[in-house]
Structure formats: C-alpha cells, structure tokens
Design a protein around this motif. Structure first.
Motif, mmCIF file in Angstrom:
data_model
loop_
_atom_site.group_PDB
_atom_site.id
_atom_site.type_symbol
_atom_site.label_atom_id
_atom_site.label_comp_id
_atom_site.label_asym_id
_atom_site.label_seq_id
_atom_site.Cartn_x
_atom_site.Cartn_y
_atom_site.Cartn_z
ATOM 1 N N UNK A 299 -4.245 -4.684 74.360
ATOM 2 C CA UNK A 299 -5.688 -4.591 75.160
ATOM 3 C C UNK A 299 -6.690 -5.311 74.131
ATOM 4 N N UNK A 300 -6.596 -5.321 73.041
ATOM 5 C CA UNK A 300 -7.923 -5.674 72.239
ATOM 6 C C UNK A 300 -7.603 -7.229 71.989
ATOM 7 N N UNK B 295 -8.085 -10.815 77.848
ATOM 8 C CA UNK B 295 -7.996 -9.430 77.139
ATOM 9 C C UNK B 295 -9.375 -8.848 77.284
ATOM 10 N N UNK B 296 -9.515 -7.454 77.695
ATOM 11 C CA UNK B 296 -10.752 -6.937 77.563
ATOM 12 C C UNK B 296 -11.544 -6.691 76.349
ATOM 13 N N UNK B 297 -10.797 -6.743 75.295
ATOM 14 C CA UNK B 297 -11.454 -7.048 73.946
ATOM 15 C C UNK B 297 -11.740 -5.830 73.143
ATOM 16 N N UNK C 43 -11.030 -22.358 70.980
ATOM 17 C CA UNK C 43 -11.023 -21.157 69.967
ATOM 18 C C UNK C 43 -10.583 -20.057 70.286
ATOM 19 N N UNK C 44 -10.337 -19.074 69.196
ATOM 20 C CA UNK C 44 -9.735 -17.980 69.535
ATOM 21 C C UNK C 44 -10.519 -16.525 70.385
ATOM 22 N N UNK C 45 -11.742 -16.986 69.819
ATOM 23 C CA UNK C 45 -12.793 -16.095 70.549
ATOM 24 C C UNK C 45 -12.899 -16.342 72.066
ATOM 25 N N UNK C 46 -12.949 -17.579 72.519
ATOM 26 C CA UNK C 46 -13.019 -17.993 73.756
ATOM 27 C C UNK C 46 -11.751 -17.692 74.589
ATOM 28 N N UNK C 47 -10.585 -17.980 73.737
ATOM 29 C CA UNK C 47 -9.447 -17.462 74.689
ATOM 30 C C UNK C 47 -9.261 -16.151 74.908
ATOM 31 N N UNK D 133 -6.364 -10.152 85.337
ATOM 32 C CA UNK D 133 -5.689 -10.381 83.936
ATOM 33 C C UNK D 133 -4.294 -10.014 83.946
ATOM 34 N N UNK D 134 -3.384 -10.668 83.321
ATOM 35 C CA UNK D 134 -1.954 -10.382 83.233
ATOM 36 C C UNK D 134 -1.957 -8.932 82.616
ATOM 37 N N UNK D 135 -2.696 -8.760 81.811
ATOM 38 C CA UNK D 135 -2.508 -7.256 80.917
ATOM 39 C C UNK D 135 -2.492 -6.022 81.869
ATOM 40 N N UNK D 136 -3.611 -6.234 82.841
ATOM 41 C CA UNK D 136 -3.689 -5.136 83.805
ATOM 42 C C UNK D 136 -2.688 -5.173 84.976
ATOM 43 N N UNK D 137 -2.306 -6.436 85.303
ATOM 44 C CA UNK D 137 -1.194 -6.550 86.233
ATOM 45 C C UNK D 137 0.073 -5.860 85.597
ATOM 46 N N UNK D 138 0.144 -6.056 84.581
ATOM 47 C CA UNK D 138 1.637 -5.442 83.818
ATOM 48 C C UNK D 138 1.559 -4.013 84.108
ATOM 49 N N UNK D 139 0.202 -3.362 83.655
ATOM 50 C CA UNK D 139 0.031 -1.948 83.759
ATOM 51 C C UNK D 139 0.287 -1.494 84.878
ATOM 52 N N UNK D 140 -0.286 -2.037 86.026
ATOM 53 C CA UNK D 140 -0.175 -1.764 87.364
ATOM 54 C C UNK D 140 1.432 -1.666 87.839
#
Length: 544
Positions: A391-392, A427-429, A418-422, A75-82
């Motif tokens: 994150x959400x 994101x971890x949710x 759909x938004x839910x699938x995407x 996930x990009x979000x965790x790559x950025x955090x790293x």
C-alpha cells in the motif's frame, strides 16, 4: 511582487469544488453485531477469513491523490483487494493540493462518505468530529474485526497510546514508516557540473553559495547564450521543498511550524533575532540580485518539478529529498547534495523535524457507514505487514517480487522513471493506512533503493549537524486543541506571509516591532504556553 502576499497566504486555492454522490452507501448490507443489520445482512458477512462478504457490497470513500496518480479505482492494488474481499470501493479522489478544503466542505455539509482514506485528519478534527458523532469510535471494531491491527497494537503499546485520544477512544487509524528518514526533509541540492564549468568548488559557507548562485545567473553555465538559468528555486513553506534548513546558517533552523526545542524549552523561531538576520540576508543577497526564482512563492509541485526537466538545463540549485524526481535520471549525475552551510558567525546546523511517531488520522469511519464491521475488516487487510508495504510503495509483480525467503525485494524501475514518480502511479503512498516497523525492514520488505540512499545521505550530509531535540507528536487535551485551533492557523498564515514579504520586499528591520506586536495580539504567548505545557507533560510521562 507585493501582490503575491496581499491575501495572507502564499499559495491560493483556485475555485470551489463540488463532490458528487449521496450520503452513505445505500446498499443496506450489514454485519454480525450491528443492531440495525437484517438477518440477510448478517448472513452475508464473514467475521473472519476471506472474502469479507459472500455477496459483493460497496463502500464510498474519499481520498486525496498525488498529481501523477490515477484514480484509485484504476490501481492494481485496490483491484486485487476488491477481488479478495468482495468489497467494492466507490472512490472519490481529490487532488492532494485541494483535499483539505474539499474535505472540510464535505464535513460541513454533512455529505459524508462511509470513510476517509489517507485521510490526514488533524488531532483537532479527530477530537471534535469524534465528540459530535461525525466520526465513530474504532476501538471495539478493532478488537472484534481487525486481527492484524489488534496484534500490532498489542505488540507495540506505544503506537496504541499514540493513537488513543485523551477521552480514551480511537477515532483514526495509524500510518507510519518507522525509518527515521524524515528527520530532515530539506535536502539541499546544487548543480556540480555548472560549478565545475565555472571553476568553483562545492560551497561550504553561505557566502560561497551566494557567489555560486551569482555565477549561475551571470556566466551562462548551460552555454546556450541566454540568461535563462534559475540560480535557486524552492516552494515557500512546503514540505521537503522549502529553504527552512538554510536558516540554520544563522544559528537557529526553521521548520514549517516555526517551532523548535532546545534544552526542553519550546522556541518560536519566527520571532528570534537569528530569523530576522536570515530574512535580511535572503532579501539583500539573494532576492535583490535575482538569485531566487520569483515563482518560488506561488508555484505548485508540478511547476516546480518541471523546472529540472527543461530542454536546456536551467536549474542551478533546489530543495527536495530526491534529486532524480526533480531533474530526471539522466541529469541526476550533474547534481550533488550540500551539507548545512556555515553562516556568517560560524553556525552550521540543520533542524530536526517535529513529530516522528505514527500519523493517527489516516483512516476514519463516519456515522454514514451502515456496515462499519465490513469497513474495518477491509482496512485491516492493509495492516498485514506485506500488504502494508505494498500500500505504501507498490504492489507485488509491479514494484516487488518475493525472494526465496518470502521477503519483498524491489524490481528494477521502468527505464527513465524516478522512484517517486513511479510510486505515485501505482500506490496510494505514505499517508495511507498501514504500519511498517523497524522489525519489518529487512524481514518483510527491503527498504527501497531511494530510501536506502536517503539514509546514507542523512548520515553523510546532515546527521552530524542535526539538532538534538524536536517537538514530539502529542495528543493534546480537547480544551488545548480548541485554543491551538483558534490561534494557530491564522497566526502561522500571517507569519508565512510576512516571511515571504520580508524576503521579496525587505523591510524586516523597519517593520519588526509591529510584526512582533501583531503576533502578541494574535495570541502567540498563549499558544507557546500550551506547547510548553504539553511538552513538559509528555516528558514527565516518559519518566514514569
């Protein structure tokens, strides 16, 4: 169908699962204030600012993931955090359907990660694993190394109070989207294009709904010459997918805990006459006539969601809180929401979900962690409001862009998604760390379009019929939790099994007395006494 219920649980987890990896991280990096840290480890740690450490370190974390989600390492979000923190997470992802069992295996075996992420720890687990030292207290780490979370707790003492155990320690960090969108998770949907084709109006009463389901089954509304229509599908006793809301047509809504509050009194729904009346109706009017999808009692989410996306439209009615996620964006226009149906005696009500405050077991640090200061600093990044939103719901430039005022606003969804699938993919949710408060919506982040729609739908279809009270999120005393944990899991499993059996096989009238006696033997009265005592104590504290 009797074989579906013989194992005292509707959904079975198949097979055992072993997680690889060593206990702890073994890299030996420490931090200031850690008595076991070497001078080199202390020198590597930055108590403030970014990166968190000068030279990269690794942490082992276990987390559940949704069916459509990639491994968190992708996930990009965790790559950025790293990149920002210099902290590499060695993720061990478990499918969310298997997570509870596998988490318990890890805890029992002592093969502990440094932390559990989106951890879903219950109050009982927080108290008992905190008491035996498996989980470490976090309040001092928050005070020293978590400026974002510390500021939130100072600004919102109600959140701090909610996550503080009766012994005064904080063992788990919060997760919360303060938007009240979960007050009713059971959005009831029907295929209006089929109603129109068959000359039927949108049902207002339970009997009108039953007649519509029967027409779906027998009159070939999809026009393919086959009797392949599924009048009603759901997922038995699963969050946002169950028919608990439909019990309200008999005067007493159900929920996943079978526990409601009226006039300050705790009621166990599954022993009440209204509950039995509902079971008899669902058996005689729905199951015996083939109006309920038999797989409603065994299917997983992937199977359930696939039923709205068959080549020929086959799904007549279902329960879920986003139409597009079940049937896809192209077919969504064929479906509409139903308000609570009026029952045989004129009752028309929908339950109010229990809880509603912050989840307090979203992130825990275990005794295996040799560098808890680094871990706390890493997770604290996710309590910065902009990062909490990402994150959400998803990262900047993927789900959001910043407008001229610096607010996160939603980018268009990929076509046909759909938004839910995407969101599952990026994101971890909602169970992950981070808190988005009422004040953050509209200032830090726009409420996502589907959430805005859900708020409108709640107001239009459900709020006028909603119960006034719910059971709040109460942190019980340890001895109370011991009793709850001793009684409730098996009791609820039995009730859920019997609920499915009564709907499929019938016999509620004949077996009711024995069913009630079994619940008495299992400790129902003692359990409800604890819940009533806890509610009375909670309400008394509110008045202080």
């Amino acid at each position: 169908m009797k074989s579906l219920f013989k194992n005292a649980g509707i959904l079975a987890v198949a097979g055992a699962f072993a997680l690889s990896g060593c206990s702890g991280n073994g890299n030996g990096n420490g931090a200031a204030g850690n008595p076991s840290a070497s001078p080199e480890q202390e020198a590597n740690f930055n108590a403030s600012g970014l990166p968190i450490v000068k030279q990269p370190v690794s942490l082992r974390m276990v987390a559940p993931k949704a069916a459509l989600a990639p491994e968190f390492s992708e996930m990009d979000i965790f790559k950025r955090l790293e990149q920002e923190t210099n902290v590499k997470i060695e993720w061990e992802n478990i499918p969310d359907t298997d997570y509870t069992e596998k988490k318990n295996l890890l805890l029992a075996s002592g093969d502990l990660p440094d932390a559990f992420y989106a951890a879903g720890f219950t109050d009982y687990e927080l108290i008992n694993y905190g008491k035996d030292g498996t989980l470490i207290p976090l309040e001092d780490l928050i005070d020293q190394y978590a400026p974002n979370l510390k500021a939130l707790l100072e600004r919102r003492p109600d959140i701090k109070s909610s996550i503080t155990a009766p012994d005064g320690h904080i063992y788990g960090l919060p997760s919360w989207e303060e938007n009240n969108l979960g007050t009713n998770p059971f959005f009831h949907v029907i295929n209006k294009s089929w109603l129109d084709k068959l000359g039927l109006k949108v049902p207002q009463t339970l009997d009108e709904y039953t007649n519509a389901l029967l027409a779906f089954k027998t009159q070939d509304p999809n026009g393919n010459g086959k009797q392949d229509e599924i009048p009603l599908s759901f997922m038995h006793m699963q969050w946002c997918m169950d028919i608990a809301g439909l019990f309200g047509a008999f005067g007493l809504p159900d929920n996943l805990e079978h526990r409601v509050v009226r006039d300050g009194k705790v009621i166990f729904t599954a022993t009440q006459p209204e509950y039995k009346e509902a079971l008899n109706y669902f058996h005689e009017k729905w199951y015996k006539q083939g109006l309920i999808d038999p797989e409603s009692f065994t299917q997983d989410a992937a199977q359930y969601l696939a039923k709205g996306k068959t080549a020929d439209e086959t799904l007549g009615s279902f329960v879920w809180w986003e139409i597009e996620e079940v049937v896809g964006t192209d077919r969504a226009k064929d479906y509409v929401l139903l308000s609570p149906l009026k029952g045989p005696n004129g009752d028309q009500t929908i339950g109010r979900a229990n809880g509603g405050g912050p989840g307090r077991g979203s992130f825990v640090i275990t005794k295996a962690d040799k560098q808890p200061e680094v871990t706390m600093r890493w997770v604290d990044q996710q309590y910065e409001p902009y990062m909490a939103a990402q994150i959400h719901w998803g990262p900047l430039d993927v789900v959001y862009k910043k407008d001229e005022n610096g607010k996160l606003v939603n980018l268009p969804l990929p076509e046909g998604t759909s938004a839910g699938e995407f969101r599952q993919k990026v994101a971890p949710g909602s169970g992950a760390p981070g808190v988005i408060t009422f004040d953050d919506f509209g200032k830090v982040v726009d409420m996502e379009p589907r959430a805005q729609q859900r708020a409108k739908d709640l107001e239009q279809y459900y709020n006028p019929y909603m119960e006034k009270e719910n059971y709040p999120s109460i942190f019980f005393e340890p001895e109370e939790l011991d009793t709850i944990n001793k009684i409730e899991p098996e009791l609820i499993k039995y009730v859920n099994t019997q609920r499915g059996r009564f709907i499929v096989d019938g016999g509620a009238d004949e077996e009711w007395d024995n069913y009630l006696k079994t619940l008495d033997k299992m400790g129902l009265k003692e359990l409800m006494d604890i819940y009533q005592k806890g509610l009375d104590r909670y309400n008394a504290n509110l008045k202080k």
